[in-house]
Design a protein around this motif. Sequence first.
Motif, short mmCIF file in Angstrom:
data_model
loop_
_atom_site.label_atom_id
_atom_site.label_comp_id
_atom_site.label_asym_id
_atom_site.label_seq_id
_atom_site.Cartn_x
_atom_site.Cartn_y
_atom_site.Cartn_z
N PHE A 262 0.83 -1.21 0.00
CA PHE A 262 0.00 0.00 0.00
C PHE A 262 0.87 1.26 0.00
O PHE A 262 0.62 2.21 -0.75
CB PHE A 262 -0.92 -0.03 1.22
N MET A 263 1.93 1.25 0.82
CA MET A 263 2.84 2.39 0.86
C MET A 263 3.58 2.55 -0.46
O MET A 263 3.86 3.67 -0.90
CB MET A 263 3.84 2.24 2.01
N ALA A 264 3.92 1.44 -1.11
CA ALA A 264 4.60 1.51 -2.41
C ALA A 264 3.70 2.14 -3.47
O ALA A 264 4.15 2.96 -4.28
CB ALA A 264 5.05 0.12 -2.84
N VAL A 265 2.42 1.75 -3.47
CA VAL A 265 1.47 2.33 -4.44
C VAL A 265 1.32 3.83 -4.21
O VAL A 265 1.32 4.63 -5.16
CB VAL A 265 0.11 1.61 -4.35
N LEU A 266 1.19 4.22 -2.94
CA LEU A 266 1.12 5.65 -2.64
C LEU A 266 2.38 6.37 -3.11
O LEU A 266 2.32 7.50 -3.61
CB LEU A 266 0.94 5.86 -1.13
N GLY A 267 3.53 5.71 -2.98
CA GLY A 267 4.78 6.31 -3.42
C GLY A 267 4.84 6.52 -4.91
O GLY A 267 5.38 7.53 -5.39
N VAL A 268 4.29 5.58 -5.69
CA VAL A 268 4.27 5.73 -7.15
C VAL A 268 3.38 6.92 -7.54
O VAL A 268 3.76 7.73 -8.39
CB VAL A 268 3.76 4.43 -7.81
N VAL A 269 2.20 7.00 -6.93
CA VAL A 269 1.31 8.13 -7.21
C VAL A 269 2.00 9.45 -6.86
O VAL A 269 1.92 10.44 -7.60
CB VAL A 269 -0.01 7.97 -6.44
N ASN A 270 2.69 9.45 -5.73
CA ASN A 270 3.39 10.66 -5.30
C ASN A 270 4.51 11.03 -6.27
O ASN A 270 4.72 12.21 -6.57
CB ASN A 270 3.96 10.43 -3.90
N LEU A 271 5.23 10.04 -6.76
CA LEU A 271 6.31 10.30 -7.72
C LEU A 271 5.75 10.91 -9.00
O LEU A 271 6.34 11.85 -9.57
CB LEU A 271 7.07 9.01 -8.02
N LEU A 272 4.62 10.41 -9.47
CA LEU A 272 4.00 10.98 -10.67
C LEU A 272 3.57 12.43 -10.42
O LEU A 272 3.73 13.30 -11.30
CB LEU A 272 2.79 10.14 -11.08
N HIS A 273 3.05 12.70 -9.23
CA HIS A 273 2.69 14.09 -8.87
C HIS A 273 3.92 14.98 -8.87
O HIS A 273 3.89 16.11 -9.39
CB HIS A 273 2.02 14.10 -7.49
N PHE A 274 5.01 14.47 -8.33
CA PHE A 274 6.24 15.27 -8.28
C PHE A 274 6.78 15.55 -9.69
O PHE A 274 7.22 16.66 -9.98
CB PHE A 274 7.30 14.54 -7.46
N LEU A 275 6.74 14.55 -10.55
CA LEU A 275 7.21 14.75 -11.92
C LEU A 275 6.37 15.80 -12.64
O LEU A 275 6.90 16.62 -13.40
CB LEU A 275 7.17 13.43 -12.69
N HIS A 276 5.07 15.79 -12.38
CA HIS A 276 4.20 16.82 -12.97
C HIS A 276 4.60 18.21 -12.48
O HIS A 276 4.70 19.15 -13.27
CB HIS A 276 2.75 16.52 -12.60
N CYS A 277 4.86 18.32 -11.18
CA CYS A 277 5.28 19.62 -10.62
C CYS A 277 6.64 20.03 -11.16
O CYS A 277 6.89 21.22 -11.43
CB CYS A 277 5.33 19.55 -9.10
N SER A 278 7.54 19.07 -11.35
CA SER A 278 8.89 19.37 -11.83
C SER A 278 8.88 19.94 -13.23
O SER A 278 9.65 20.84 -13.56
CB SER A 278 9.76 18.11 -11.79
#
Length: 558
Positions: free
Chosen positions: A528-544
């Motif tokens: 569950f934490m890994a899935v949240l991490g993937v979603v978070n990484l995609l959010h960060f890439l969008h912000c970057s």
Amino acid sequence: MDAQDGDERPLIIHRLPLLQDESTSEFTSDGTVDLRNQPARKQRTGKWKACFFILGAEFAECVAFFAISKNLVTYLTGVLHESNVDAATTVSTWIGTSFFTPLVGAFLADTFWGRYWTILAFLSVYVTGMTVLTASALLPLLMGASYSRSAHRLFAYLGLYLAALGTGGIKPCVCALGADQFDASDPVERRAKGSFFNWYYFSINIGSLLSATVVVWVQDNVGWGVGFAIPTLLMLSGLVLFVAGRKVYRYQRVGGSPLTRASQAPPGTTEGNDSTMQHTSQFRFLDKAAIVAPSSGEKGATASPWRLCTVSQVEELKTVLRMFPVWVSMVLFFAATAQMSSTFIEQGETMDNRVGPFTVPPASLSTFDVISVMVCIPIYDKALVPLARRATGKERGLSQLQRLGVGLALSVAGMVYAALLEARRLSLARAAADGRPPMSIMWQAPAFAVLGAGEVFATIGILEFFYDQSPDGMKSLGTALAQLAVAAGNYFNSAVLAAVAAVTTRNGEAGWIPDDLDKGHLDYFFWFMAVLGVVNLLHFLHCSVRYRGSSNNSTYSS
């Protein structure tokens, strides 16, 4: 001459020395002063000789902090008799509080006391908290069978949260005070400042290594009283060392409350531009605070600061808003690293901790996190940065956002490994007939090492990012905001643990994280934490992608 010209004159006079060769100037060009409030001399103050005292105090504080956090879950379950879920939640909450209180320390440093006096005051609070915690651990020994378990618990929590308050004035100010020792207008010192953040984190992890090995072993094999007394004495030594360096420090002048300045911006108006920060076009709706309003009062009357603000106040608020999406992305990263102080320890307690002739305490596996950091920092600073500098032409090698992105990806990898490891451990444990732990605790080492490498990129990167992006009057606050991401990550982890416990224990089920982990599914929690991490990484890439770097402040593209 109008009001705007009048506002710019002190700025022009102040910056004239910058037109000279800063590298040959006798004094610093960034406005720092010495202990006597005189302009700081470059040869007598600052640089690495001042950082020796600052990093020494930080090392002592880190030994104390990690002496608590590394093994706190064991203390709570084994001594205070809390359940696995409650202990993991308590650890995350305490760590979160320890990284929330830096907002208090940063506010006091930037507004009233300055960084030096804030550190000194909160070091004293920290020593008091460690003394109370040590006394609480000795309470059963001193009182024997007549001691009160509720009094034991009360004193333990009082010591814990005094220590959490004490660390709040140290974490944001030590980092900022250390960076203040390097003049950004001097090319040599500016490059040394970039290295300072790496070696600052290196010193933190030396303290963590000492705690995870020597102190944890003492706590488990000698006693908790002695295990807490050692870092308490070290904290006293750190306090003395910090005071001893006061004559060689460079001090930034206190510039007033950054929180007040920022909060005054949206509703206000101003009659001029103070020009201390360059106007930007992003968040244009806030620019109304910098538009002259028709006067409706008596001529010459003094307007309230909540109705009058400067362009700099508006731009300071914009700076905080620009950094917010990056800050949000870091919350999930620190929720992942929080597992090293909670669920990883509980997982290790179910594994075979015999390594040759030695018995390894589960909390000591965090040594691999520390070793990973200590190995990766010199590699990053001395090898990766020069190579990347040649390839990209950037002074830092990797941009700050690129560095953060690598750290987020590594945190996902760490969670995936932990999930696979727990699934394998459960499979073997349920198939074992003799009831002995089927897997060596050393299989946890890669998870700690991967997350440690992630800290080199993300934890150091976020400190450098917030320090650099914050205006001069908000450096401590900027560092505190980076620390606040750690707090939010740990609070988020506590909330997730509580929610998981509530949802998965319905209808009498054991849940994902029961007291007997062999009957649960801790691997589901890691997935569950890994899935949240993937979603978070995609959010960060969008912000970057939307984040645009410049020689001034980085801003989002419109």
